[in-house]
Design a protein around this motif. Structure first.
Motif, PDB file in Angstrom:
ATOM      1  N   TRP A  53       0.830  -1.206   0.000  1.00  0.00           N
ATOM      2  CA  TRP A  53       0.000   0.000   0.000  1.00  0.00           C
ATOM      3  C   TRP A  53       0.865   1.258   0.000  1.00  0.00           C
ATOM      4  O   TRP A  53       0.588   2.209  -0.722  1.00  0.00           O
ATOM      5  CB  TRP A  53      -0.903   0.013   1.230  1.00  0.00           C
ATOM      6  N   ARG A  54       1.904   1.243   0.800  1.00  0.00           N
ATOM      7  CA  ARG A  54       2.785   2.407   0.873  1.00  0.00           C
ATOM      8  C   ARG A  54       3.472   2.637  -0.476  1.00  0.00           C
ATOM      9  O   ARG A  54       3.564   3.779  -0.942  1.00  0.00           O
ATOM     10  CB  ARG A  54       3.827   2.180   1.973  1.00  0.00           C
ATOM     11  N   GLU A  55       3.919   1.571  -1.113  1.00  0.00           N
ATOM     12  CA  GLU A  55       4.596   1.693  -2.409  1.00  0.00           C
ATOM     13  C   GLU A  55       3.642   2.257  -3.458  1.00  0.00           C
ATOM     14  O   GLU A  55       4.019   3.113  -4.256  1.00  0.00           O
ATOM     15  CB  GLU A  55       5.116   0.330  -2.853  1.00  0.00           C
ATOM     16  N   ALA A  56       2.404   1.807  -3.445  1.00  0.00           N
ATOM     17  CA  ALA A  56       1.430   2.265  -4.432  1.00  0.00           C
ATOM     18  C   ALA A  56       1.087   3.744  -4.265  1.00  0.00           C
ATOM     19  O   ALA A  56       0.682   4.405  -5.224  1.00  0.00           O
ATOM     20  CB  ALA A  56       0.163   1.419  -4.339  1.00  0.00           C
ATOM     21  N   SER A  57       1.230   4.274  -3.044  1.00  0.00           N
ATOM     22  CA  SER A  57       0.881   5.674  -2.769  1.00  0.00           C
ATOM     23  C   SER A  57       2.109   6.531  -2.487  1.00  0.00           C
ATOM     24  O   SER A  57       1.989   7.620  -1.912  1.00  0.00           O
ATOM     25  CB  SER A  57      -0.076   5.744  -1.569  1.00  0.00           C
ATOM     26  N   ALA A  58       3.276   6.062  -2.908  1.00  0.00           N
ATOM     27  CA  ALA A  58       4.537   6.712  -2.535  1.00  0.00           C
ATOM     28  C   ALA A  58       4.609   8.175  -2.973  1.00  0.00           C
ATOM     29  O   ALA A  58       5.254   8.991  -2.309  1.00  0.00           O
ATOM     30  CB  ALA A  58       5.720   5.937  -3.113  1.00  0.00           C
ATOM     31  N   PHE A  65      11.325   6.022  -0.389  1.00  0.00           N
ATOM     32  CA  PHE A  65      12.504   5.178  -0.338  1.00  0.00           C
ATOM     33  C   PHE A  65      12.135   3.780  -0.801  1.00  0.00           C
ATOM     34  O   PHE A  65      10.952   3.409  -0.801  1.00  0.00           O
ATOM     35  CB  PHE A  65      13.071   5.132   1.085  1.00  0.00           C
ATOM     36  N   PRO A  66      13.128   2.990  -1.234  1.00  0.00           N
ATOM     37  CA  PRO A  66      12.826   1.619  -1.649  1.00  0.00           C
ATOM     38  C   PRO A  66      12.230   0.844  -0.479  1.00  0.00           C
ATOM     39  O   PRO A  66      12.827   0.761   0.592  1.00  0.00           O
ATOM     40  CB  PRO A  66      14.206   1.062  -2.050  1.00  0.00           C
ATOM     41  N   LEU A  67      11.043   0.310  -0.690  1.00  0.00           N
ATOM     42  CA  LEU A  67      10.352  -0.379   0.390  1.00  0.00           C
ATOM     43  C   LEU A  67      10.680  -1.859   0.404  1.00  0.00           C
ATOM     44  O   LEU A  67      10.913  -2.471  -0.634  1.00  0.00           O
ATOM     45  CB  LEU A  67       8.844  -0.194   0.247  1.00  0.00           C
ATOM     46  N   SER A  68      10.711  -2.406   1.590  1.00  0.00           N
ATOM     47  CA  SER A  68      10.910  -3.834   1.783  1.00  0.00           C
ATOM     48  C   SER A  68      10.052  -4.266   2.955  1.00  0.00           C
ATOM     49  O   SER A  68       9.639  -3.441   3.785  1.00  0.00           O
ATOM     50  CB  SER A  68      12.378  -4.150   2.065  1.00  0.00           C
TER      51      SER A  68
END
Length: 224
Positions: A53-58, A65-68
């Motif tokens: 979800w965070r990556e989609a709304s970055a 930042f690159p999410l993991s």
């Protein structure tokens, strides 16, 4: 009052249903707010969901930042340990997570908090569930935490979010120019001044919701 936040976050899985807050729309329960607890930190599937979800709304965050999953787990642990913040899953009528909402910077003396991490991850069965989730969270902060003022910080080009916050009773009180900084794969939007290098490219809007305005607008959703 901060003990209230702690008690929600430390709820064991066996008792979590009692700590969930019903999301109602015109008297009908459409879902619930489920507090993120220590059990979530041990749940790889839920950590993965939050990371996605965070990556989609970055684009709408001031730090990208690159999410993991490992990094998301560390961040969730920080949220869980902080005594002035809490994060909830937004769940639909089938108890399926569809988003998240939370508060931070809760100050029991000033009776203020900031609404934070407002994300819709997927579409729920009830189309407007995120709006009613925010209304539910607002009512909860008033009734449980005695909050008088709530604040929201949102990048000013997120027009859809701003319109939604305005419909909840929020008004813009400040704008801050932002400049973009890139370092080690991390993009940060930080306050900048006119004439600064690089020049400002975006703005951050600070919005405020006053208790009396919020209650007047959302009387129909108050518990009877």
């Amino acid at each position: 009052m901060k003990e209230i936040l702690r008690s929600y976050k430390q709820t064991p899985a066996s008792s979590i249903a009692a700590r969930c807050i019903p999301i109602t729309a015109k008297g009908v329960v459409r879902g619930r707010l489920r507090p993120i607890t220590g059990d979530t930190l041990q749940n790889p599937a839920e950590i993965k969901l939050i990371a996605e979800w965070r990556e989609a709304s970055a684009d709408w965050f001031t730090t990208r930042f690159p999410l993991s999953e490992a990094g998301t787990s560390r961040w969730l642990e920080q949220v869980w340990r902080a005594d002035d913040r809490i994060l909830f899953f937004v769940e639909d009528e089938e108890c399926t997570p569809v988003g998240q909402v939370g508060i931070l910077h809760y100050d029991p003396l000033k009776k203020q908090c900031e609404f934070d991490n407002l994300l819709r991850g997927r579409k729920g069965k009830f189309g407007n569930i995120m709006i009613y989730a925010l209304i539910t969270l607002g009512i909860w902060t008033i009734e449980e935490l005695d909050v008088m003022e709530g604040f929201i910080r949102v990048v000013a080009d997120n027009y859809r979010a701003i319109r939604m916050y305005e419909s909840l009773g929020a008004e813009e009180i400040e704008r801050t120019s932002l400049i973009r900084l890139e370092e080690n794969g991390v993009t940060r939007w930080v306050p900048g001044q006119p004439g600064s290098s690089p020049p400002p490219e975006r703005e951050l809007a600070t919005m405020r919701i006053k208790r009396e305005v919020f209650l007047k607008l959302h009387q129909s959703n108050l518990p009877t």
